[in-house]
Design a protein around this motif. Structure first.
Motif, mmCIF file in Angstrom:
data_model
loop_
_atom_site.group_PDB
_atom_site.id
_atom_site.type_symbol
_atom_site.label_atom_id
_atom_site.label_comp_id
_atom_site.label_asym_id
_atom_site.label_seq_id
_atom_site.Cartn_x
_atom_site.Cartn_y
_atom_site.Cartn_z
ATOM 1 N N GLU A 1 0.873 -1.156 0.000
ATOM 2 C CA GLU A 1 0.000 0.000 0.000
ATOM 3 C C GLU A 1 0.911 1.206 0.000
ATOM 4 O O GLU A 1 1.655 1.415 0.940
ATOM 5 C CB GLU A 1 -0.871 0.027 1.264
ATOM 6 N N SER B 1 0.530 9.526 -11.137
ATOM 7 C CA SER B 1 -0.223 8.286 -11.271
ATOM 8 C C SER B 1 0.354 7.258 -10.296
ATOM 9 O O SER B 1 1.425 7.454 -9.730
ATOM 10 C CB SER B 1 -0.108 7.760 -12.690
ATOM 11 N N ALA B 2 -0.376 6.173 -10.128
ATOM 12 C CA ALA B 2 0.081 5.134 -9.204
ATOM 13 C C ALA B 2 1.477 4.658 -9.577
ATOM 14 O O ALA B 2 2.326 4.432 -8.718
ATOM 15 C CB ALA B 2 -0.895 3.968 -9.210
ATOM 16 N N VAL C 1 1.572 -2.145 -10.339
ATOM 17 C CA VAL C 1 1.058 -0.982 -11.059
ATOM 18 C C VAL C 1 1.916 -0.613 -12.265
ATOM 19 O O VAL C 1 1.705 0.416 -12.878
ATOM 20 C CB VAL C 1 0.959 0.255 -10.131
ATOM 21 N N GLU D 1 -9.118 1.654 -10.362
ATOM 22 C CA GLU D 1 -7.789 1.078 -10.152
ATOM 23 C C GLU D 1 -7.271 1.276 -8.726
ATOM 24 O O GLU D 1 -6.524 0.459 -8.233
ATOM 25 C CB GLU D 1 -6.798 1.602 -11.180
ATOM 26 N N GLU D 2 -7.670 2.385 -8.094
ATOM 27 C CA GLU D 2 -7.201 2.597 -6.722
ATOM 28 C C GLU D 2 -8.263 2.062 -5.785
ATOM 29 O O GLU D 2 -9.140 2.793 -5.348
ATOM 30 C CB GLU D 2 -7.009 4.088 -6.452
ATOM 31 N N LYS E 1 -8.309 1.204 -2.705
ATOM 32 C CA LYS E 1 -8.428 1.707 -1.332
ATOM 33 C C LYS E 1 -9.102 3.062 -1.284
ATOM 34 O O LYS E 1 -9.964 3.308 -0.456
ATOM 35 C CB LYS E 1 -7.045 1.821 -0.695
ATOM 36 N N SER E 2 -8.687 3.954 -2.154
ATOM 37 C CA SER E 2 -9.232 5.302 -2.057
ATOM 38 C C SER E 2 -10.498 5.476 -2.867
ATOM 39 O O SER E 2 -11.298 6.348 -2.587
ATOM 40 C CB SER E 2 -8.179 6.321 -2.497
ATOM 41 N N GLN E 3 -10.713 4.635 -3.865
ATOM 42 C CA GLN E 3 -11.860 4.877 -4.730
ATOM 43 C C GLN E 3 -12.991 3.879 -4.587
ATOM 44 O O GLN E 3 -14.072 4.094 -5.106
ATOM 45 C CB GLN E 3 -11.409 4.868 -6.195
#
Ligand code: ATP
Ligand code: ATP
Ligand code: MG
Ligand code: MG
Lengths: 342, 327, 512, 342
Positions: free
Chosen positions: C99, C155-156, C183, C350-351, C353-355
């Motif tokens: 993470e 970006s990630a 990623v 794609e994210e 955790k946050s999305q």
């Protein structure tokens, strides 16, 4: 296949027959609030020891509940706001505005010539409207809740002063005073209102889709948005709800004091936030407990009561209050840790 | 100087000034009584002084047990404190309400339960809700201050007058301003600048700083509270202004010392007695013990006591200084 | 490759670090049980295991994040205790966490030097950090990342590079990489491996975690496999262990990691999703394409090529400049995810955790987030229904631990990904947008997800898949759009394209 | 290939020659606070129009600054607390405690027989110590900051009352009153202290490792911990710092009012938080601006000044204040959006 090597005991709990799900949830509710319940019991023991029967008396219990009622109702609304990671500093001022508006002469005259029910309805409408303004600014104007409600706190209080000309408005609508200020089945009506609002709030938060969305928005607003939840609209409604609760609190306080005044609810916002936060609702959102909030309110009002029964110096009371708040939270945390270990 | 009292109802009496050392028959120990005291938060000096004096007074009487509740500006909390006292069956209640009207109902409830209520400083909305009412003469202090200023300024018709009230939403502040306005009107003057403070030193300093800035020239200032007055004086010193004189209210010892010194802008202060609550406690004791005021023929305690708003100037300050409270 | 030469003398290498009998318990779960594990200087030691096997937990114990309940750690043969990440860092252990552990509101340079800021007498040396950071980024082949840029704007993949630069910014003897390639696209992964080789050549030990077995082949020296918190195989030599063997170790069964046959589409299958003249940002070329019922459309491209932005614009989570999106012919309100969901669209962002995730909420809440209105009557929820549906999804996705009342936060990364899929599966939709659906997902689950996509396609759902693994895009899709610098540079049938062709197309696009 | 496709224009800005870095930073500082500067200028225009020379006067400016000074200094400390996503409700009460402690008779006697410097030192020490207690409870006791400082707010106020016996302590140490209460180079000393503290705060937040870590902890405490930062210790220090600033505010207020009183700083906490938040520091942490805070404080004190100059009632002032807060923030947001577009 078993991956969770350890948690057989745990998962079997959840695989129990369905009818015990409710029971389990209740258990969880109690367990989660163990520390608070413990703190409240401890307070009661202290009350009993220091004030004996004077504390344990039914009348005294009613006094505690009556005191808790107004703060309690407003705190229920605030629990929703804090659960979506917001904050509402304006509840005290909105309460004053609603109380003053409802008790202006014309309002009272209208209520007298029609029905007393007009008073509480006005108070609730004004409260909800002010809350809605908060909500619109926060949800659509994207102004952070702290700022918006701080502004509303100033504006609503100022407006209340202007409307009332800073004079305390006496309520002359007897029907209202009797209905809300009186007792019902031997219990003060405002206590019953508190109980109803608390139950309503609990159901709304824990048993409806509205509540689930509230948790979701508080937990992760972006995720909620991407899952198709109308985050803005929901946020707006939550603030309106908090305003509505302040409006309910307003007419309860009107009944309790037989007045409407621009000074009503001064400093209420901090009491409310304190009760909600002590009750385990996180200021960062995503977690909220109506039961916890009720306990938080009760703890504070029991504390006030015990202080009133015992003869402590005013300043010592302040110091003790500070110490007790911290101790209650520390106990809560200790119990939570111990619990999660077992 | 000329001092006018508020229009006097028939059953009103005035209290003698030098009260504290009463050694008459009233001091004799009587039946043991419990008295409840509930007051607003001690968030300003005068209120703190008033509360403390009440607590001190109770200690002088071995037959009194005083129960003090947490000071609060939350009427809801204050109501619950009175309710607790009713449940507790105290013998009398001394109630200095945050808002008189809002506490009327619960006071009535106490009276109905047979507990005499002594209403102090901020009046209930109905007279029946208290057994005794002890008040400072708020309208009166305003009038006294106004009269004093009128007398000093004499025929100066375009005089600029500043007013620094305390918390504006309290009825007592409004009464004071009312009296002040009425008295000034009599000599054709009016308040030209008004900036409210909050009864604290800090707010007094802030309000005065802004007031002085707003009015480049002043002839007189009336400041509603001697405790905030300390801050007002600090602001005046910082602004280095002295073209005006100032009248205070409250009667704190250090304001009287200012007056005594002679070189201060403070020329006078009206006595708004901080011992009202203390008197309330004494009265409550007597009421609860079913006694009377020894110096009166009346065998009952009076219904209403409006304390005299004396004006303290350099001429009579010696007389008042010994009993003044240290804020 | 020179790589093999560097590691030729494995036997003489000294053991740098050893973990013995490590045990780690979380409330209600034993994450690690009697795990022993050792790394030698200059080697790349791979850690394999399914989602939730305990890999991240093990390395967190090593990095001082978690304190083990039992066991010991030896550095250079001496016992050592890490009571905080600081201790581990001081001992020369650098960690790239799974993470991402960056502070988004700080700049790239500030992140790189976080915890060991360059300073003179407490005053930070802004300039020195910028220079040094630029140097480090250059070493990693990413001069274009400006050190003064805020990390949140990257970006990630960019963030992963910063994380790497940070690990390198200190004197390290051991670097832990927890799924760094998840990623990254293949080009980037090659870059990463260059760096890893340079490190090992200078005697630094590397612990490498990945779910992509082909990477292990390229970079790894030895392998330790975790399963259910135990080390089931230790110190396997990469060259002497077959993939099949590894998979058996990991899963206890044999899985052939092949793509299920692409469902054949009948002629005349209607278009479900229509994208017409969609302009995502001012000045960009409009995009138009259709997806038919049951069709899988793959978006191929390099990291940062704009694929996620295309999905976001279609879904309405960002408002396009112009253009129309239709589902079953009905026009969607642009910029409204609410409308998209209502019309039957679903997005796995794609994210996660946050999305996507409610980390502090139960699996149940996460599953039912999009369809909560359905599990009850008149606005009231029914816990029973939700529980049942969640159990179904848990079973279908082989989620572990199989406990729907658990908080999403406590699940391993791969399992969290499955929750998001489960949300849309239980919701049911006509169009499913999958952004990197297998990121961080283990071999077993991966083939299950492939299977799922195939089933969904058979059920007539239109699917768009974005993946940085070209093999995956090609293996799953009917049609492929190659995206480069926010433009579609090629459209074609998956069957007619190869990985090389796509890479060439992408490169062409870039140079244009 | 690029990870930062977004803005070429942007990155060229950052790659400018080194000597313009300072200039760029100033630019950025100004640009970021454009909305606030705009709001302040607007206020000044309104002030000039309604009160003419009485507003634009140097003396008046000094009055505004003098009144801003105490809140300002305390707000600088609070900016750090809010930047690490904390909150401090106790600053007002701590200020009172520090002021009272420093002005008790024994303290003053000691100061008179030694040096007046003893008074400010006591105030700062007490402030820092109370802040440290907050910090320890929050960082190591893991009690949320809202609750901890709420408790401290009650306890410190109570303690101040006990120590002062609720009496206003007059300060008789002339050296102190002259030094802190007087002017230096024609400027009130407390204004100079405010300026110094603001500059110190700015340097500490933006130019030191300590500041960097403050931002990091606020932005992502977990990431900061993983990077080896001692998050607990740092958090503790930040609260102690806020307490220290309250202590500095205490002796400034002592000089301003020539007293120490348990009523000092009543309600200060909300003013402080409002100034910090208006100034652009996020309550969610990670972003903080000292410059913004200073502007926030100035806006509020200018507002009060304009209302006083125009002899407006407090109620109207409240309503206007509410409206202005919201409008300022909306302008700020609009400008920010427009800026990010260009
Ligand atoms: N903080 C925590 N609290 C409770 N359980 C945890 C916590 N962290 C990890 N776990 C549990 O420990 C187990 C091991 O998780 P871990 O993250 O180490 O898996 P992993 O092998 O890294 O998986 P992945 O490949 O998906 O990243 C999982 O079952 C997970 O749910
Ligand atoms: N919110 C944002 N702010 C600034 N830049 C952004 C933002 N979102 C995306 N970008 C930039 O736009 C570019 C395209 O990003 P996008 O995520 O669409 O690419 P992608 O092809 O999906 O690659 P990835 O594999 O990284 O997801 C990225 O380089 C990213 O830096
Ligand atoms: Mg992992
Ligand atoms: Mg993407």
């Amino acid at each position: 296949m078993s991956f969770a090597t350890s948690s057989h005991a745990r998962s079997t709990v959840h695989n129990r027959p369905r009818r015990s799900v409710l029971k389990w949830l209740l258990d969880a509710g109690l367990r989660r609030n163990m520390g608070l319940i413990f703190a409240l019991i401890l307070l009661c023991v202290v009350g009993g020891l220091t004030a004996g029967e004077r504390f344990a008396d039914v009348n005294n219990m009613m006094t505690i509940l009556r005191l808790a009622a107004v703060t309690g109702v407003v705190s229920i609304g605030a629990t929703f706001v804090i659960t979506i990671a917001g904050i509402d500093l304006s509840v005290g001022a909105i309460l004053a505005l609603a109380a003053v508006w409802a008790t202006t002469l014309s309002g009272q005259m209208f209520a007298e010539s029609t029905s007393w029910i007009f008073l509480p309805i006005t108070a609730m409408a004004i409260g909800a409207a002010a809350g809605l303004v908060n909500g619109i600014l926060i949800a659509y104007g994207k102004v952070v809740s702290f700022i918006t409600t701080l502004a509303m706190m100033a504006a609503a209080r100022g407006l209340a002063e202007i409307i009332s000309d800073k004079k305390t408005q006496l309520i002359s609508v007897d029907g209202f005073l009797q209905a809300i200020g009186g007792d019902l089945f031997g219990i003060p009506t405002i206590v019953l209102i508190f109980v109803l609002v608390a139950i309503g709030g609990w159901v709304l938060l824990n048993r409806t889709t509205f509540g689930r969305r509230t948790f979701a928005i508080g937990g992760n607003a972006e995720a909620a948005r991407l899952a198709g939840i109308k985050v803005e609209r929901h946020t707006m409604i939550v603030y309106a709800l908090a305003g509505l609760c302040a409006g309910i609190g307003a007419f309860m306080l009107m009944a309790r004091t037989t007045t409407g005044s621009a000074t009503h609810g001064t400093g209420l916002e901090l009491d409310v936030i304190a009760a909600v936060v002590i009750g385990g609702t996180l200021l960062t959102g995503g977690r909220g407990s109506i039961f916890g909030t009720v306990l938080g309110v009760l703890i504070f009002s029991t504390l006030t009561n015990i202080f009133a029964l015992n003869n402590l110096s005013l300043s010592v009371q302040l110091v003790a209050k500070g110490a007790i708040i911290v101790i209650a939270v520390l106990i809560q945390r200790q119990l939570a840790i111990r619990q999660s270990r077992t | 100087s000329c001092v006018s009292n508020s229009p006097a109802p028939s059953n009103e009496s005035s209290d003698a000034q030098n009260a504290p050392a009463a050694a008459g028959a009233n001091a004799e120990e009587g039946k043991k009584v419990t008295i409840g005291l509930s007051v607003p938060a001690a968030d300003h000096g005068f209120m703190a002084a008033m509360t403390d004096l009440a607590v001190e007074t109770a200690k002088d009487y071995p037959d009194v047990e005083l129960k003090v509740s947490e000071g609060t500006n939350d009427v809801s909390v204050q109501i619950s404190q009175v309710e607790t006292m009713i449940n507790d069956k105290v013998d009398a209640i001394v109630l200095l309400p945050f808002d008189g009207a809002a506490l009327t109902k619960v006071a009535q409830k106490a009276m109905d339960a047979g507990i005499p209520v002594i209403n102090v400083d901020r009046e209930f909305s109905t007279a029946q809700s208290s057994r005794v009412t002890v008040l400072g003469d708020n309208y009166g202090v305003g009038v006294s201050a106004g009269d004093f200023i009128c007398a000093e300024l004499g025929d100066k018709k375009d005089a600029k007058i500043g007013e620094i009230p305390g918390i504006d939403s309290l009825p007592l502040t409004q009464e004071r301003s009312e009296g002040f306005k009425d008295a000034l009107a009599k000599c054709g003057l009016e308040v030209s600048n008004r900036v409210p403070a909050e009864f604290t030193v800090e707010s007094g300093e802030r309000a005065a700083s802004n007031l002085l800035q707003a009015a480049p020239h002043l002839d007189a200032i009336w400041n509603h509270d001697d405790d905030q007055g300390v801050g007002v004086l600090a602001a005046i010193k910082a602004a280095d202004r002295s073209e005006f004189f100032m009248v205070g209210n409250g009667g704190s010892a250090n304001m009287m010392r200012e007056i005594q010194s002679g070189d201060s802008v403070v020329k006078a202060t009206t006595v708004y007695p901080a011992y009202q609550a203390a008197d309330g406690v004494r009265m409550a004791r007597l009421v609860a013990q079913e006694r009377s005021l020894e110096d009166l023929l009346d065998i009952e305690i009076p219904r209403k006591v409006v304390l005299y708003a004396a004006v303290v100037t350099k001429d009579n300050v010696e007389k008042y200084l010994p009993t003044a409270f240290e804020s | 490759m020179s790589h093999d030469e560097v590691n030729s003398g494995t036997d003489e290498q000294i053991t740098l670090l050893e973990m013995r009998g490590i045990e780690k318990r979380f409330p209600g779960i034993i994450a690690l049980q009697q795990v022993s594990f050792g790394v030698k200087a200059g080697e790349v030691h791979c850690l394999l295991g399914q989602n939730g096997a305990g890999k991240s937990t093990l390395i967190k114990v090593l990095a001082g994040v978690h304190q083990p309940n039992d066991g010991e750690i030896l550095l250079d043969g001496r016992q050592i205790r890490f009571s905080s990440p600081d201790d581990a860092i001081k001992a020369g252990i650098g960690t790239m966490y799974q993470e991402l552990d960056l502070v988004e509101s700080l700049t790239v340079a500030q992140n790189i030097f976080l915890g060991h800021e360059k300073s003179r007498g407490g005053f930070s040396s802004h300039k020195a950090e910028q220079v040094e950071a630029a140097k480090l980024l250059g070493r990693l082949g990413h001069q274009e990342i400006s050190p003064s840029m805020e990390v949140g704007e990257l970006s990630a993949a960019g963030q992963q590079i910063v994380s790497m630069a940070r690990a390198l910014s200190r004197e390290v003897r051991l670097i832990i990489m927890d799924e760094p390639s998840a990623v990254l696209d293949s080009e980037e992964v090659r870059n990463l491996f260059e760096t890893v080789r340079a490190l090992t050549a200078s005697g630094v030990a590397v612990i490498y975690i990945s779910h992509r077995l082909e990477e292990i082949r390229v970079i790894g020296d030895r392998i330790t496999v975790l399963k259910d918190g135990r080390a089931v195989a230790s110190n396997l030599e990469v060259s002497q262990t077959s993939n099949g063997e590894l998979i058996t170790h990991m899963t206890g069964r044999t899985i052939s990691n092949v793509f299920p046959p692409v469902v054949s589409l009948l002629d005349g299958t209607p278009d479900i999703l229509q994208v017409e003249e969609l302009v995502i940002a001012p000045g960009q070329e409009p995009l138009s394409f259709n997806v038919r019922a049951g069709e899988v459309l793959g978006l191929a491209g390099l990291v940062g090529s704009g694929r996620s932005e295309i999905l976001a614009a279609i879904y309405g989570s960002t408002k396009p400049v112009s253009g129309v999106v239709r589902v079953e012919g009905k026009k969607l309100r642009p910029g409204s995810a609410v409308a998209a969901v209502k019309a039957g669209m679903g997005l796995c962002p794609e994210e996660r955790k946050s999305q996507a995730l409610l980390l502090d909420d139960t699996l149940i809440s996460n599953f039912t987030l999009a369809s909560i209105g359905r599990y009850g009557t008149a606005g009231f929820t029914s816990g029973k229904n939700e529980y049942q549906v969640s159990m179904e999804q848990i079973g279908k996705l082989e989620l572990r631990p199989a406990d729907p009342t658990r908080e999403a936060r406590t699940l391993s990364g791969g399992n969290q990904q499955k929750i998001v899929l489960g949300r849309w599966l239980s919701h049911g939709c006509k169009v499913l947008l999958l952004d990197e659906p297998t990121r961080g997902v283990d071999v077993g689950a991966r083939s299950e997800i492939y299977q799922l996509i195939s089933e969904l396609s058979r059920a007539g759902i239109a699917i768009i898949v974005v993946s940085s693994e070209l093999e995956e895009v090609l293996g799953l899709s009917h049609q492929v759009l190659v995206v480069s610098e926010n433009r579609i540079v090629h459209r074609g049938m998956a069957a007619e394209l190869s990985e090389h062709q796509i890479l060439d197309l992408v490169m062409e696009g870039t140079t244009l």
